[in-house]
Structure formats: structure tokens, C-alpha cells
Write an enzyme that holds these catalytic residues in place. Structure first.
Site, PDB file in Angstrom:
ATOM      1  N   LEU A  34       7.658  -0.894   8.285  1.00 63.32           N
ATOM      2  CA  LEU A  34       7.219  -0.199   7.063  1.00 63.32           C
ATOM      3  C   LEU A  34       7.022  -1.200   5.917  1.00 63.32           C
ATOM      4  O   LEU A  34       7.709  -2.210   5.834  1.00 63.32           O
ATOM      5  CB  LEU A  34       8.258   0.848   6.665  1.00 63.32           C
ATOM      6  N   GLY A  35       6.095  -0.875   5.042  1.00 64.48           N
ATOM      7  CA  GLY A  35       5.843  -1.732   3.884  1.00 64.48           C
ATOM      8  C   GLY A  35       4.480  -2.404   3.938  1.00 64.48           C
ATOM      9  O   GLY A  35       4.012  -2.953   2.946  1.00 64.48           O
ATOM     10  N   ALA A 113      -2.328   4.869  15.469  1.00 61.23           N
ATOM     11  CA  ALA A 113      -3.029   6.152  15.356  1.00 61.23           C
ATOM     12  C   ALA A 113      -4.523   6.008  15.609  1.00 61.23           C
ATOM     13  O   ALA A 113      -5.132   5.000  15.245  1.00 61.23           O
ATOM     14  CB  ALA A 113      -2.797   6.720  13.959  1.00 61.23           C
ATOM     15  N   GLY A 180      -9.290 -18.656  -3.951  1.00 60.92           N
ATOM     16  CA  GLY A 180      -9.022 -17.395  -4.659  1.00 60.92           C
ATOM     17  C   GLY A 180      -7.524 -17.200  -4.796  1.00 60.92           C
ATOM     18  O   GLY A 180      -6.753 -18.164  -4.866  1.00 60.92           O
ATOM     19  N   ASP A 311      -6.286  -0.427   0.104  1.00 56.45           N
ATOM     20  CA  ASP A 311      -7.286  -1.467   0.388  1.00 56.45           C
ATOM     21  C   ASP A 311      -8.479  -0.937   1.189  1.00 56.45           C
ATOM     22  O   ASP A 311      -9.585  -1.458   1.076  1.00 56.45           O
ATOM     23  CB  ASP A 311      -6.645  -2.617   1.190  1.00 56.45           C
ATOM     24  N   HIS A 448      12.833 -11.906 -30.113  1.00 60.19           N
ATOM     25  CA  HIS A 448      12.835 -13.370 -30.221  1.00 60.19           C
ATOM     26  C   HIS A 448      14.068 -13.925 -29.485  1.00 60.19           C
ATOM     27  O   HIS A 448      15.146 -13.345 -29.601  1.00 60.19           O
ATOM     28  CB  HIS A 448      12.910 -13.779 -31.690  1.00 60.19           C
TER      29      HIS A 448
HETATM   30  P1  FAD Z   1      -1.513  -2.311   3.854  1.00 66.42           P
HETATM   31  O1  FAD Z   1      -0.399  -2.848   3.051  1.00 66.42           O
HETATM   32  O2  FAD Z   1      -2.424  -3.266   4.517  1.00 66.42           O
HETATM   33  O3  FAD Z   1      -0.859  -1.331   4.911  1.00 66.42           O
HETATM   34  C1  FAD Z   1      -1.614  -0.722   5.891  1.00 66.42           C
HETATM   35  C2  FAD Z   1      -0.698  -0.324   7.019  1.00 66.42           C
HETATM   36  O4  FAD Z   1      -1.449   0.469   7.928  1.00 66.42           O
HETATM   37  C3  FAD Z   1      -0.168  -1.508   7.828  1.00 66.42           C
HETATM   38  O5  FAD Z   1       1.241  -1.458   7.888  1.00 66.42           O
HETATM   39  C4  FAD Z   1      -0.804  -1.340   9.212  1.00 66.42           C
HETATM   40  O6  FAD Z   1       0.074  -1.744  10.250  1.00 66.42           O
HETATM   41  C5  FAD Z   1      -1.050   0.149   9.243  1.00 66.42           C
HETATM   42  N1  FAD Z   1      -2.149   0.530  10.140  1.00 66.42           N
HETATM   43  C6  FAD Z   1      -3.416   0.073  10.158  1.00 66.42           C
HETATM   44  N2  FAD Z   1      -4.126   0.708  11.102  1.00 66.42           N
HETATM   45  C7  FAD Z   1      -3.287   1.591  11.696  1.00 66.42           C
HETATM   46  C8  FAD Z   1      -3.427   2.537  12.740  1.00 66.42           C
HETATM   47  N3  FAD Z   1      -4.584   2.724  13.361  1.00 66.42           N
HETATM   48  N4  FAD Z   1      -2.336   3.252  13.105  1.00 66.42           N
HETATM   49  C9  FAD Z   1      -1.143   3.105  12.489  1.00 66.42           C
HETATM   50  N5  FAD Z   1      -0.967   2.237  11.465  1.00 66.42           N
HETATM   51  C10 FAD Z   1      -2.028   1.485  11.082  1.00 66.42           C
HETATM   52  N6  FAD Z   1      -1.189  -7.434  -3.969  1.00 66.42           N
HETATM   53  C11 FAD Z   1      -0.570  -7.371  -5.166  1.00 66.42           C
HETATM   54  O7  FAD Z   1      -0.741  -6.369  -5.865  1.00 66.42           O
HETATM   55  N7  FAD Z   1       0.231  -8.371  -5.609  1.00 66.42           N
HETATM   56  C12 FAD Z   1       0.452  -9.491  -4.882  1.00 66.42           C
HETATM   57  O8  FAD Z   1       1.190 -10.376  -5.310  1.00 66.42           O
HETATM   58  C13 FAD Z   1      -0.176  -9.598  -3.623  1.00 66.42           C
HETATM   59  N8  FAD Z   1       0.021 -10.686  -2.847  1.00 66.42           N
HETATM   60  C14 FAD Z   1      -0.561 -10.740  -1.612  1.00 66.42           C
HETATM   61  C15 FAD Z   1      -0.347 -11.874  -0.856  1.00 66.42           C
HETATM   62  C16 FAD Z   1      -0.925 -11.975   0.397  1.00 66.42           C
HETATM   63  C17 FAD Z   1      -0.665 -13.207   1.238  1.00 66.42           C
HETATM   64  C18 FAD Z   1      -1.719 -10.915   0.897  1.00 66.42           C
HETATM   65  C19 FAD Z   1      -2.332 -10.996   2.273  1.00 66.42           C
HETATM   66  C20 FAD Z   1      -1.961  -9.780   0.132  1.00 66.42           C
HETATM   67  C21 FAD Z   1      -1.385  -9.693  -1.141  1.00 66.42           C
HETATM   68  N9  FAD Z   1      -1.593  -8.588  -1.960  1.00 66.42           N
HETATM   69  C22 FAD Z   1      -1.004  -8.520  -3.184  1.00 66.42           C
HETATM   70  C23 FAD Z   1      -2.452  -7.465  -1.548  1.00 66.42           C
HETATM   71  C24 FAD Z   1      -1.586  -6.303  -1.021  1.00 66.42           C
HETATM   72  O9  FAD Z   1      -0.827  -6.759   0.074  1.00 66.42           O
HETATM   73  C25 FAD Z   1      -2.469  -5.130  -0.607  1.00 66.42           C
HETATM   74  O10 FAD Z   1      -3.300  -4.756  -1.685  1.00 66.42           O
HETATM   75  C26 FAD Z   1      -1.626  -3.928  -0.215  1.00 66.42           C
HETATM   76  O11 FAD Z   1      -0.761  -4.244   0.843  1.00 66.42           O
HETATM   77  C27 FAD Z   1      -2.527  -2.764   0.203  1.00 66.42           C
HETATM   78  O12 FAD Z   1      -1.742  -1.666   0.575  1.00 66.42           O
HETATM   79  P2  FAD Z   1      -2.297  -0.585   1.617  1.00 66.42           P
HETATM   80  O13 FAD Z   1      -1.218   0.437   1.731  1.00 66.42           O
HETATM   81  O14 FAD Z   1      -3.649  -0.155   1.237  1.00 66.42           O
HETATM   82  O15 FAD Z   1      -2.456  -1.361   2.997  1.00 66.42           O
HETATM   83  P1  NAD Z   2     -10.130 -13.828  -2.850  1.00 69.83           P
HETATM   84  O1  NAD Z   2     -11.289 -12.910  -2.898  1.00 69.83           O
HETATM   85  O2  NAD Z   2      -9.138 -13.800  -3.932  1.00 69.83           O
HETATM   86  O3  NAD Z   2     -10.638 -15.326  -2.764  1.00 69.83           O
HETATM   87  C1  NAD Z   2     -11.497 -15.762  -1.766  1.00 69.83           C
HETATM   88  C2  NAD Z   2     -12.151 -17.042  -2.231  1.00 69.83           C
HETATM   89  O4  NAD Z   2     -12.805 -17.627  -1.127  1.00 69.83           O
HETATM   90  C3  NAD Z   2     -13.196 -16.816  -3.313  1.00 69.83           C
HETATM   91  O5  NAD Z   2     -12.962 -17.720  -4.371  1.00 69.83           O
HETATM   92  C4  NAD Z   2     -14.514 -17.082  -2.587  1.00 69.83           C
HETATM   93  O6  NAD Z   2     -15.502 -17.617  -3.442  1.00 69.83           O
HETATM   94  C5  NAD Z   2     -14.078 -18.087  -1.537  1.00 69.83           C
HETATM   95  N1  NAD Z   2     -14.906 -18.141  -0.332  1.00 69.83           N
HETATM   96  C6  NAD Z   2     -15.499 -17.105   0.332  1.00 69.83           C
HETATM   97  N2  NAD Z   2     -16.125 -17.560   1.433  1.00 69.83           N
HETATM   98  C7  NAD Z   2     -15.912 -18.907   1.479  1.00 69.83           C
HETATM   99  C8  NAD Z   2     -16.277 -19.947   2.381  1.00 69.83           C
HETATM  100  N3  NAD Z   2     -16.984 -19.677   3.472  1.00 69.83           N
HETATM  101  N4  NAD Z   2     -15.887 -21.201   2.107  1.00 69.83           N
HETATM  102  C9  NAD Z   2     -15.143 -21.486   0.991  1.00 69.83           C
HETATM  103  N5  NAD Z   2     -14.767 -20.532   0.115  1.00 69.83           N
HETATM  104  C10 NAD Z   2     -15.136 -19.271   0.351  1.00 69.83           C
HETATM  105  O7  NAD Z   2      -9.456 -13.569  -1.413  1.00 69.83           O
HETATM  106  P2  NAD Z   2      -8.041 -13.990  -0.838  1.00 69.83           P
HETATM  107  O8  NAD Z   2      -7.487 -15.125  -1.573  1.00 69.83           O
HETATM  108  O9  NAD Z   2      -8.242 -14.073   0.635  1.00 69.83           O
HETATM  109  O10 NAD Z   2      -7.178 -12.707  -1.139  1.00 69.83           O
HETATM  110  C11 NAD Z   2      -7.580 -11.415  -0.640  1.00 69.83           C
HETATM  111  C12 NAD Z   2      -7.166 -10.325  -1.569  1.00 69.83           C
HETATM  112  O11 NAD Z   2      -5.753 -10.140  -1.499  1.00 69.83           O
HETATM  113  C13 NAD Z   2      -7.427 -10.627  -3.037  1.00 69.83           C
HETATM  114  O12 NAD Z   2      -8.737 -10.308  -3.401  1.00 69.83           O
HETATM  115  C14 NAD Z   2      -6.449  -9.741  -3.712  1.00 69.83           C
HETATM  116  O13 NAD Z   2      -7.009  -8.455  -3.811  1.00 69.83           O
HETATM  117  C15 NAD Z   2      -5.273  -9.714  -2.758  1.00 69.83           C
HETATM  118  N6  NAD Z   2      -4.208 -10.646  -3.234  1.00 69.83           N
HETATM  119  C16 NAD Z   2      -3.655 -10.434  -4.450  1.00 69.83           C
HETATM  120  C17 NAD Z   2      -2.681 -11.281  -4.905  1.00 69.83           C
HETATM  121  C18 NAD Z   2      -2.069 -11.021  -6.245  1.00 69.83           C
HETATM  122  O14 NAD Z   2      -2.208  -9.916  -6.747  1.00 69.83           O
HETATM  123  N7  NAD Z   2      -1.387 -11.995  -6.847  1.00 69.83           N
HETATM  124  C19 NAD Z   2      -2.260 -12.353  -4.162  1.00 69.83           C
HETATM  125  C20 NAD Z   2      -2.852 -12.553  -2.926  1.00 69.83           C
HETATM  126  C21 NAD Z   2      -3.819 -11.684  -2.465  1.00 69.83           C
END
Ligand code: FAD
Ligand code: NAD
Length: 469
Positions: A34-35, A113, A180, A311, A448
Site C-alpha cells: 500500500l502507498g 485488477a 527534471g 497520475d 522571527h
Molecule cells: P501511484 O502512486 O502510482 O499508485 C498506483 C497504484 O496502483 C500502485 O500501487 C500500483 O501497484 C497500483 N496498480 C496499478 N495497476 C494496477 C492494477 N491493474 N491492479 C491493481 N493495482 C494496480 N510527488 C510529490 O507530490 N512529491 C514528491 O516529492 C514526489 N517525489 C517523487 C519521486 C519519485 C522518484 C517518483 C517516481 C515520483 C514522485 N512523486 C512525487 C510523484 C508521486 O509519486 C505520484 O504523483 C503519486 O504516487 C501518484 O499517486 P497515484 O495514486 O495516482 O498513483
Molecule cells: P520531468 O518531466 O520532471 O523531467 C523530465 C526531463 O527529461 C525534462 O526536463 C525533459 O526535458 C527531459 N527529457 C525528456 N526526454 C529526454 C531525452 N530523450 N533526453 C534527455 N532529456 C529528456 O520527469 P521526471 O523527472 O521523470 O519525473 C516524473 C514526474 O514525477 C514529474 O513530472 C513529477 O510530476 C513527479 N515527481 C515529482 C517530484 C516532486 O514533487 N518533488 C519529485 C519527483 C517526481
């Protein structure tokens, strides 16, 4: 019949908790802990690693320059132990989410699912059997997956963020494709841990979603850390010990010059794509919005009683957007008049310095036809910022910026870059959501010494009378 929520990430599990609180019978289905992405392989583990890496870098500086007057012996990192600590946090939170769903009376089914129709879901459970569940409502919350580049398929030394968050040794040389959110957050963390990092970004600058004024201090910190940033550059293929990179202007044959970057690992972070594999979405023929499932402000898809959140439904792909949609969808199903219509969705980049942005930047506001006034407060004039010396920069970098309508002073955007500014996102978000005017913030006493005082000062600067600059 219950509400079936497919996906137990921030969107799905929050929908499950809220549904239970509202007395609705709900089932959350997920085949992973979960999560979701956020808790297991995203927000939480990445922030844990970033924090540990910053601590390590500070200790390294103390070993060489006695930072804060503290001298320590040269620190060593046992990345496997760091990852075990991080996994402990993730495990505690996994159990916490399970407990919250139980408390709400929401059932959790562990399995994969697949949609049969708009009321029926087949769940493949771990013993190989399939359980059929019939529902009044189906909430799709399957999240997203990393984009894979055809020329750099994941596997071996080519890793996604998930792979990077389970490395047990710091690579000597790390190439990061994509400058990014993830590329810079994790790239900087590995640089702090001692890796030699090169970032390859296709656009003409890193973090292209943010304006240059905000990105400048992050770029300077990367340079200080010794991170090489190649912009206008495309990674073309992995070689034995490295990665080939061409200028974006190179032709299809690679003419225009290609260089090889030495790399033990190649971290590909070029965005994320909605997760629909094996879900059976095509069976339902839902309307799409590009690659995403199209929804309205009540999270309704084009099929009655089929809902989608998080997402899967588009940008910004952020956990707090998914969570709020999870709350809204449960309330709408319960018959409440909730809508997902935020004034702004705050965003934070957890680099060091951090960037926070809520609402419109000055350029966005002007492009939207608004006549705005803009004020800035440099953090070099903020005492608290000076006391919090970051790893790459001193307290003199960074700023807080306010953007407001010139006529009625309604705040339309707030941004900051600097040490510990992520926490300002709460105040910024509240100001925009409450429809604050510059005078509302200026009249609020800010504690402050805090970095948050700079918020009131940026607003005073916008009004033309800052006190400390
Ligand atoms: P998810 O968290 O992707 O959850 C979807 C769930 O659905 C998963 O557990 C998956 O197993 C399940 N699932 C998928 N298909 C099926 C199926 N067919 N049957 C059953 N279960 C299924 N966002 C922030 O706001 N702040 C951050 O600092 C941040 N940092 C991030 C860092 C990284 C490295 C990454 C990869 C992402 C980060 N994000 C961050 C983005 C954030 O993780 C996502 O926006 C968020 O998790 C989306 O939530 P969600 O519930 O839509 O989907
Ligand atoms: P991103 O969209 O933030 O960055 C992707 C970067 O890759 C962009 O700058 C793009 O121009 C570049 N790019 C695309 N194709 C390329 C290529 N072929 N060669 C070189 N550069 C290329 O995507 P991410 O870093 O993979 O993160 C995915 C998503 O996860 C984010 O958009 C964000 O929504 C979420 N996320 C959020 C946080 C946070 O809130 N702090 C942290 C991590 C991830």
C-alpha cells in the site's frame, strides 16, 4: 455493492479512507504494498535518500573545512545501511496506511485488477486464482510508470528511479538522462554521496518547467557540487563503460558530433506515463485526454459510475493532487457537492536549494493577460536562512517572490528558491486558496527568526516598502 478502487497509492488509499469515513463500503485492490509509487519508490524513499546524502555531504565538509566550527573524521557511507534505514521508514508507513484503511472499515484485496466492464473487475490473486468483484462504482487510481527510452531500455546498469532507490553501492560515475524533478533530486543526492554525476537534458536548460530566476541557484549549486550539466543534448546509446550523447541539433546519423560520457550506471528520468498495462481500459472505451484518462472536476470519466484520479488522469503528476482527488471522488460518490477545483496546486523541487512554486510566475501571469506587480526578497537578508547553511550554497542565495494583480493586489503566484523553503508551500497555498491580497499577508505577523518572514517581506517589497532590504 461496494465501491471498488483499483490502486492503493496516494489517490486510491485516500479515496478508500474517505469512503469508509463516509460510511460507504469500499475495497482497495493493489498487488503491491500500500502507498503506491509515492510511498514505496517515490516521494518518501527519495526524500529519505536526499536527506541522508545531505547529512553525508555536510559531514564531508566538516572533515575538510570545519563547517559550523565542527570537525569530524572523514565520513564513510554504507549505502546498503542507508537503504535499510529508508526501507524501515517505508515499511512503517505501509503498515500505517493498512491500519488507516482498516480503521475506516475499508477492505484491501491483494491482487492485480482487470476491468471486465463498467461494473465488474477480475482480480488475479497470488495463488493464481481469479476473484470476480461486482461494484456500484469503480475508481481507477493505477498511477504512472517511468517512461522508457527505446535506445536505453531499463535493465542492468540502465536504471529508473526505482533502481536508483535500491542501489547498495554509490556508483563512481552516474549519468542522468533528463534534468527534471527526479533527475535533479536524485542526481544531486548521488553527487552528495560522492558519485561523479553528469546530467543530460534535451531542452536548453534544466527544470524547463520553472523560470530561470528560480532555477539559477539550483544550477549554481550543481556546479559547486561538480555536477556536469549538458543541455540541448540527447542520450543516444549505452556503450561498454558509458553513454553516447549527441547535440539535439545532430542529424539522424548522429552527424553534429557525439561524445561519450563515462558511466557505471545510467539513470533514465525523462518523465512518467499513465499506468494502464493489463487494466482492460480499452474494454471500457473511456475518453482520453492525450495518454491520460479524461475526467471532469468531479473525477467522472466518460462512463457513468466509473471514476479516475491521480497520475492516470494527467499533470501535474503529484501525490497531493492525487490525494485531494481521492477525497473528492469519495465525497462525490457519497452524494456531496465536492469538486476538485483548486486555486493552485503547490509544487516543490527537493534539490538543495529547494524550489517551491504556487500559482502563476510573473511570465505566466503576463502571458495570461494579467497586469501584475512583482516583489522579491533576497534570502541573504534573512537571518534564519543564514543560520541554515546548505551543502552547496551559503545562506546568501535564494529569494522569495510574490506576484499580484496590479489593480486589486490579489496574489496570483508565490515562488521561492532557497534552503528549507519547501515548508513555505503551506503558507503559499493557503494564501492563494483563501484569495489573499498583498495587504492580508503584510498585516500578518510572521515569526522571527524564520525563513517564512521572507514571505511577508516579499509581499512588502511588492507593495514598495520592504523593511529589511
Ligand atoms: P501511484 O502512486 O502510482 O499508485 C498506483 C497504484 O496502483 C500502485 O500501487 C500500483 O501497484 C497500483 N496498480 C496499478 N495497476 C494496477 C492494477 N491493474 N491492479 C491493481 N493495482 C494496480 N510527488 C510529490 O507530490 N512529491 C514528491 O516529492 C514526489 N517525489 C517523487 C519521486 C519519485 C522518484 C517518483 C517516481 C515520483 C514522485 N512523486 C512525487 C510523484 C508521486 O509519486 C505520484 O504523483 C503519486 O504516487 C501518484 O499517486 P497515484 O495514486 O495516482 O498513483
Ligand atoms: P520531468 O518531466 O520532471 O523531467 C523530465 C526531463 O527529461 C525534462 O526536463 C525533459 O526535458 C527531459 N527529457 C525528456 N526526454 C529526454 C531525452 N530523450 N533526453 C534527455 N532529456 C529528456 O520527469 P521526471 O523527472 O521523470 O519525473 C516524473 C514526474 O514525477 C514529474 O513530472 C513529477 O510530476 C513527479 N515527481 C515529482 C517530484 C516532486 O514533487 N518533488 C519529485 C519527483 C517526481
Amino acid at each position: 455493492m461496494p465501491i471498488v478502487i483499483i490502486g492503493g497509492g496516494p489517490g486510491g488509499y485516500v479515496a478508500g479512507i474517505r469512503a469508509g469515513q463516509l460510511g460507504l463500503s469500499a475495497i482497495v485492490i493493489d498487488d503491491q504494498p500500500l502507498g503506491g509509487t509515492c510511498l514505496n519508490v517515490g516521494c518518501i524513499p527519495s526524500k529519505a535518500l536526499i536527506h541522508a546524502a545531505e547529512e553525508f555531504a555536510v559531514a564531508g565538509e566538516q572533515a575538510t573545512d570545519g563547517r559550523f566550527g565542527i570537525t569530524v573524521a572523514e565520513p564513510r557511507i554504507d549505502l546498503a545501511a542507508t537503504m535499510a534505514w529508508k526501507d524501515g521508514i517505508v515499511g512503517r508507513l505501509n503498515r500505517g496506511v493498512g491500519g488507516l484503511l482498516r480503521k475506516a472499515g475499508t477492505e484491501v484485496v491483494s491482487g492485480r485488477a482487470r476491468l471486465v466492464d463498467g461494473k465488474t473487475v477480475d482480480v488475479a490473486v497470488s495463488d493464481g486464482s481469479t476473484e470476480r468483484i461486482t461494484a456500484d462504482h469503480i475508481v481507477l487510481a493505477t498511477g504512472s510508470a517511468p517512461v522508457e527510452l527505446a535506445s536505453l531500455p531499463f535493465g542492468g546498469r540502465i536504471i529508473s528511479s526505482t533502481g536508483a532507490l535500491s542501489l547498495t553501492e554509490v556508483p563512481d560515475r552516474l549519468a542522468v538522462v533528463g534534468g527534471g524533478y527526479i533527475g535533479l533530486e536524485l542526481g544531486m543526492a548521488f553527487a552528495n554521496l560522492g558519485a561523479s554525476v553528469t546530467v543530460v537534458e534535451a531542452e536548453d536548460r534544466i527544470l524547463p518547467l520553472y523560470d530561470r530566476e528560480l532555477v539559477g541557484p539550483v544550477a549554481a549549486a550543481l556546479e559547486n557540487l561538480g555536477v556536469t550539466v549538458l543541455t540541448d543534448a540527447l542520450a543516444t546509446e549505452a556503450t561498454d563503460g558509458g553513454l553516447l550523447v549527441s547535440p539535439r541539433s545532430a542529424d539522424a546519423e548522429g552527424n553534429g558530433g557525439s561524445t561519450e560520457i563515462p558511466a557505471d550506471n545510467i539513470l533514465v528520468t525523462v518523465g512518467r506515463t499513465p499506468a494502464m498495462d493489463g487494466l482492460g481500459l480499452d474494454e471500457l472505451g473511456l475518453t482520453r485526454d492525450g495518454p491520460f484518462v479524461a475526467i471532469d472536476e468531479r473525477c467522472r470519466t466518460s462512463m457513468r459510475n466509473v471514476w479516475a484520479i491521480g497520475d492516470l488522469t494527467g499533470e501535474p503528476m503529484l501525490a497531493h493532487r492525487a490525494m485531494k482527488q481521492g477525497e473528492v471522488v469519495a465525497e462525490v460518490i457519497a452524494g456531496q457537492a465536492s469538486v476538485f477545483d483548486p486555486a493552485a496546486i503547490p509544487a516543490v523541487v527537493f534539490t538543495d536549494p529547494e524550489i517551491v512554486s504556487v500559482g502563476l510566475s510573473p511570465d505566466d501571469a503576463r502571458s495570461a493577460g494579467l497586469e501584475v506587480i512583482v516583489g522579491r526578497f533576497p534570502l541573504q537578508a534573512n537571518g534564519r536562512a543564514m543560520t541554515l547553511s546548505p551543502t552547496g550554497l551559503d545562506g546568501d542565495a535564494g529569494l522569495i517572490r510574490a506576484v499580484a494583480n496590479a489593480d486589486d493586489h490579489l496574489i496570483v503566484g508565490l515562488q521561492a528558491v532557497g534552503t528549507s523553503v519547501a515548508e513555505l508551500s503551506a503558507a503559499f497555498g493557503l494564501a492563494l486558496e483563501m484569495g489573499a491580497r498583498l495587504e492580508d499577508v503584510a498585516d500578518t505577523i510572521h515569526t522571527h527568526p524564520t525563513v517564512g518572514e521572507g514571505f511577508a517581506e516579499s509581499v512588502a517589497a511588492t507593495l514598495g516598502h520592504p523593511l529589511h532590504i
